[in-house]
Design a protein around this motif. Structure first.
Motif, PDB file in Angstrom:
ATOM      1  N   VAL A 142       0.855  -1.184   0.000  1.00  0.00           N
ATOM      2  CA  VAL A 142       0.000   0.000   0.000  1.00  0.00           C
ATOM      3  C   VAL A 142       0.892   1.234   0.000  1.00  0.00           C
ATOM      4  O   VAL A 142       1.908   1.293   0.700  1.00  0.00           O
ATOM      5  CB  VAL A 142      -0.924  -0.004   1.237  1.00  0.00           C
ATOM      6  N   VAL A 143       0.505   2.225  -0.808  1.00  0.00           N
ATOM      7  CA  VAL A 143       1.277   3.462  -0.920  1.00  0.00           C
ATOM      8  C   VAL A 143       0.541   4.559  -0.179  1.00  0.00           C
ATOM      9  O   VAL A 143      -0.615   4.866  -0.487  1.00  0.00           O
ATOM     10  CB  VAL A 143       1.481   3.866  -2.391  1.00  0.00           C
ATOM     11  N   ARG A 144       1.215   5.151   0.795  1.00  0.00           N
ATOM     12  CA  ARG A 144       0.650   6.290   1.502  1.00  0.00           C
ATOM     13  C   ARG A 144       0.953   7.546   0.698  1.00  0.00           C
ATOM     14  O   ARG A 144       2.108   7.802   0.353  1.00  0.00           O
ATOM     15  CB  ARG A 144       1.240   6.419   2.896  1.00  0.00           C
ATOM     16  N   PRO A 145      -0.061   8.337   0.358  1.00  0.00           N
ATOM     17  CA  PRO A 145       0.178   9.515  -0.479  1.00  0.00           C
ATOM     18  C   PRO A 145       1.239  10.433   0.112  1.00  0.00           C
ATOM     19  O   PRO A 145       1.334  10.610   1.331  1.00  0.00           O
ATOM     20  CB  PRO A 145      -1.196  10.206  -0.511  1.00  0.00           C
ATOM     21  N   ALA A 146       2.056  11.018  -0.781  1.00  0.00           N
ATOM     22  CA  ALA A 146       3.111  11.923  -0.344  1.00  0.00           C
ATOM     23  C   ALA A 146       2.504  13.214   0.197  1.00  0.00           C
ATOM     24  O   ALA A 146       1.494  13.711  -0.308  1.00  0.00           O
ATOM     25  CB  ALA A 146       4.045  12.225  -1.507  1.00  0.00           C
ATOM     26  N   LEU A 147       3.118  13.745   1.239  1.00  0.00           N
ATOM     27  CA  LEU A 147       2.700  15.008   1.835  1.00  0.00           C
ATOM     28  C   LEU A 147       3.749  16.065   1.516  1.00  0.00           C
ATOM     29  O   LEU A 147       4.908  15.931   1.913  1.00  0.00           O
ATOM     30  CB  LEU A 147       2.522  14.865   3.351  1.00  0.00           C
ATOM     31  N   GLY A 148       3.350  17.089   0.769  1.00  0.00           N
ATOM     32  CA  GLY A 148       4.295  18.127   0.395  1.00  0.00           C
ATOM     33  C   GLY A 148       5.388  17.574  -0.493  1.00  0.00           C
ATOM     34  O   GLY A 148       5.117  16.917  -1.502  1.00  0.00           O
ATOM     35  N   ASN A 149       6.623  17.816  -0.096  1.00  0.00           N
ATOM     36  CA  ASN A 149       7.768  17.343  -0.875  1.00  0.00           C
ATOM     37  C   ASN A 149       8.272  15.985  -0.409  1.00  0.00           C
ATOM     38  O   ASN A 149       9.286  15.496  -0.900  1.00  0.00           O
ATOM     39  CB  ASN A 149       8.914  18.364  -0.810  1.00  0.00           C
ATOM     40  N   ASP A 150       7.596  15.396   0.569  1.00  0.00           N
ATOM     41  CA  ASP A 150       8.028  14.090   1.075  1.00  0.00           C
ATOM     42  C   ASP A 150       7.762  13.004   0.035  1.00  0.00           C
ATOM     43  O   ASP A 150       6.846  13.094  -0.775  1.00  0.00           O
ATOM     44  CB  ASP A 150       7.299  13.751   2.373  1.00  0.00           C
ATOM     45  N   ALA A 151       8.580  11.974   0.092  1.00  0.00           N
ATOM     46  CA  ALA A 151       8.369  10.820  -0.792  1.00  0.00           C
ATOM     47  C   ALA A 151       7.205   9.990  -0.268  1.00  0.00           C
ATOM     48  O   ALA A 151       6.915   9.985   0.936  1.00  0.00           O
ATOM     49  CB  ALA A 151       9.631   9.970  -0.862  1.00  0.00           C
ATOM     50  N   PRO A 152       6.496   9.292  -1.147  1.00  0.00           N
ATOM     51  CA  PRO A 152       5.410   8.422  -0.680  1.00  0.00           C
ATOM     52  C   PRO A 152       5.963   7.296   0.187  1.00  0.00           C
ATOM     53  O   PRO A 152       7.101   6.852   0.006  1.00  0.00           O
ATOM     54  CB  PRO A 152       4.803   7.893  -1.982  1.00  0.00           C
ATOM     55  N   GLN A 153       5.172   6.853   1.131  1.00  0.00           N
ATOM     56  CA  GLN A 153       5.565   5.766   2.013  1.00  0.00           C
ATOM     57  C   GLN A 153       4.922   4.471   1.533  1.00  0.00           C
ATOM     58  O   GLN A 153       3.733   4.437   1.219  1.00  0.00           O
ATOM     59  CB  GLN A 153       5.149   6.059   3.451  1.00  0.00           C
ATOM     60  N   MET A 154       5.710   3.421   1.477  1.00  0.00           N
ATOM     61  CA  MET A 154       5.252   2.121   0.997  1.00  0.00           C
ATOM     62  C   MET A 154       5.207   1.148   2.164  1.00  0.00           C
ATOM     63  O   MET A 154       6.210   0.936   2.840  1.00  0.00           O
ATOM     64  CB  MET A 154       6.167   1.623  -0.118  1.00  0.00           C
ATOM     65  N   VAL A 155       4.035   0.568   2.371  1.00  0.00           N
ATOM     66  CA  VAL A 155       3.838  -0.321   3.514  1.00  0.00           C
ATOM     67  C   VAL A 155       3.326  -1.666   3.023  1.00  0.00           C
ATOM     68  O   VAL A 155       2.248  -1.735   2.422  1.00  0.00           O
ATOM     69  CB  VAL A 155       2.841   0.280   4.522  1.00  0.00           C
ATOM     70  N   PRO A 156       4.062  -2.755   3.238  1.00  0.00           N
ATOM     71  CA  PRO A 156       3.541  -4.080   2.865  1.00  0.00           C
ATOM     72  C   PRO A 156       2.227  -4.361   3.576  1.00  0.00           C
ATOM     73  O   PRO A 156       2.060  -4.025   4.754  1.00  0.00           O
ATOM     74  CB  PRO A 156       4.650  -5.041   3.315  1.00  0.00           C
ATOM     75  N   ILE A 157       1.302  -4.986   2.883  1.00  0.00           N
ATOM     76  CA  ILE A 157      -0.012  -5.243   3.467  1.00  0.00           C
ATOM     77  C   ILE A 157       0.099  -6.109   4.709  1.00  0.00           C
ATOM     78  O   ILE A 157      -0.705  -5.978   5.640  1.00  0.00           O
ATOM     79  CB  ILE A 157      -0.950  -5.898   2.412  1.00  0.00           C
ATOM     80  N   LYS A 158       1.108  -6.953   4.790  1.00  0.00           N
ATOM     81  CA  LYS A 158       1.266  -7.814   5.966  1.00  0.00           C
ATOM     82  C   LYS A 158       1.510  -7.001   7.229  1.00  0.00           C
ATOM     83  O   LYS A 158       1.193  -7.442   8.337  1.00  0.00           O
ATOM     84  CB  LYS A 158       2.403  -8.819   5.746  1.00  0.00           C
ATOM     85  N   ASP A 159       2.092  -5.790   7.065  1.00  0.00           N
ATOM     86  CA  ASP A 159       2.350  -4.953   8.231  1.00  0.00           C
ATOM     87  C   ASP A 159       1.111  -4.174   8.672  1.00  0.00           C
ATOM     88  O   ASP A 159       1.141  -3.513   9.711  1.00  0.00           O
ATOM     89  CB  ASP A 159       3.480  -3.967   7.932  1.00  0.00           C
ATOM     90  N   LEU A 160       0.057  -4.212   7.882  1.00  0.00           N
ATOM     91  CA  LEU A 160      -1.177  -3.510   8.224  1.00  0.00           C
ATOM     92  C   LEU A 160      -2.234  -4.438   8.816  1.00  0.00           C
ATOM     93  O   LEU A 160      -3.311  -3.985   9.198  1.00  0.00           O
ATOM     94  CB  LEU A 160      -1.738  -2.810   6.986  1.00  0.00           C
ATOM     95  N   VAL A 161      -1.943  -5.721   8.867  1.00  0.00           N
ATOM     96  CA  VAL A 161      -2.908  -6.679   9.406  1.00  0.00           C
ATOM     97  C   VAL A 161      -3.076  -6.437  10.902  1.00  0.00           C
ATOM     98  O   VAL A 161      -2.108  -6.484  11.668  1.00  0.00           O
ATOM     99  CB  VAL A 161      -2.452  -8.124   9.137  1.00  0.00           C
ATOM    100  N   ASP A 162      -4.323  -6.123  11.319  1.00  0.00           N
ATOM    101  CA  ASP A 162      -4.608  -5.906  12.732  1.00  0.00           C
ATOM    102  C   ASP A 162      -5.716  -6.803  13.249  1.00  0.00           C
ATOM    103  O   ASP A 162      -6.070  -6.755  14.433  1.00  0.00           O
ATOM    104  CB  ASP A 162      -4.965  -4.438  12.978  1.00  0.00           C
TER     105      ASP A 162
END
Length: 248
Positions: A142-162
């Motif tokens: 999953v790609v977290r949208p970039a904020l301002g000039n920051d690079a987008p954050q990429m998070v494997p779906i396995k790390d989002l399992v709650d």
């Protein structure tokens, strides 16, 4: 210890200590898998080891995942190289490669989680993200949208399992999963969620032996070397934390 044999024992056969045969543990045979590779020029099925590195190139999007193209929404199984996909960073980009494999329940594997899908409940990442429940493969990012000039954050779906908004699910029957390669790594939108196209982990690929590296590169008949994958969205993946799960 006295190593001299007494005279009374001369001429007799001296029994040798019993030698227990060494038990050889049966060697585990490498698990193999069929990988389907589709480019604009070729369509091939390659049988190769079922390793996490190989499987990650084929198992991000479950069959039925719908992406935006310049001709309208299209499920991943109906995408073909040459079609133009809408991306967040670069607008419409051509699909160069589509990989596919099957997840078969109860198949022996190195990592059991690699044979499970991830179900993302409606609104898990914010309003209409996703718009409705979304089923993803184990290698989705999953790609977290970039904020301002920051690079987008990429998070494997396995790390989002709650276990509540994102949870693993074992498919009751065989499920086909896919991954996509574009001229460079891009964010694709599926059901309101930004998902990363495939880009190989370059340090791991460079660290492979020559035979395994050649086998890996044989999946991607459209490139001549690792530089053919273009640039990635981000050099490293970002771990997920609880406050980051809702991305409004």
């Amino acid at each position: 210890m006295n190593s001299i044999v007494p005279p009374a024992q001369l001429g007799r056969a001296t029994p040798l200590p019993a030698v227990r045969p060494q038990s050889k543990e049966p060697q585990k045979q490498a698990l193999m898998r069929r990988y389907e590779c589709l480019t604009m020029e070729t369509s091939r099925t390659i049988i190769a080891p079922a390793t996490p590195l190989f499987e990650a190139a084929f198992s991000a999007f479950a069959r039925g995942t719908v992406f935006k193209t310049d001709q309208g929404p299209c499920p991943v199984e109906d995408l073909f190289p040459g079609m133009m996909l809408e991306t967040v960073e670069y607008g419409a980009q051509p699909l160069l490669w589509r990989g596919a494999m099957n997840i078969v329940p109860n198949t022996p594997c190195e990592d059991p989680d690699s044979q499970r899908l991830a179900r993302v409940m409606q609104g898990s990442f914010g309003f209409a993200r996703p718009e409705s429940d979304l089923m993803l493969g184990p290698a989705a990012t999953v790609v977290r949208p970039a904020l301002g000039n920051d690079a987008p954050q990429m998070v494997p779906i396995k790390d989002l399992v709650d276990g509540h908004t994102v949870f693993r699910t074992q498919p009751p029957s065989t499920v086909q999963v896919f991954h996509l390669v574009l001229p460079q790594q891009c964010s694709l939108i599926a059901n309101g969620v930004q998902l990363a196209s495939y880009h190989p982990p370059l340090p791991r690929i460079r660290g492979l032996g020559p035979n395994m590296k050649q086998l890996f590169m044989s999946f991607f008949g459209h490139v001549r070397g690792l530089e053919g994958f273009g640039k990635s969205l981000q050099g490293t993946e970002t771990p997920a934390f609880e406050p980051d799960l809702r991305w409004a």
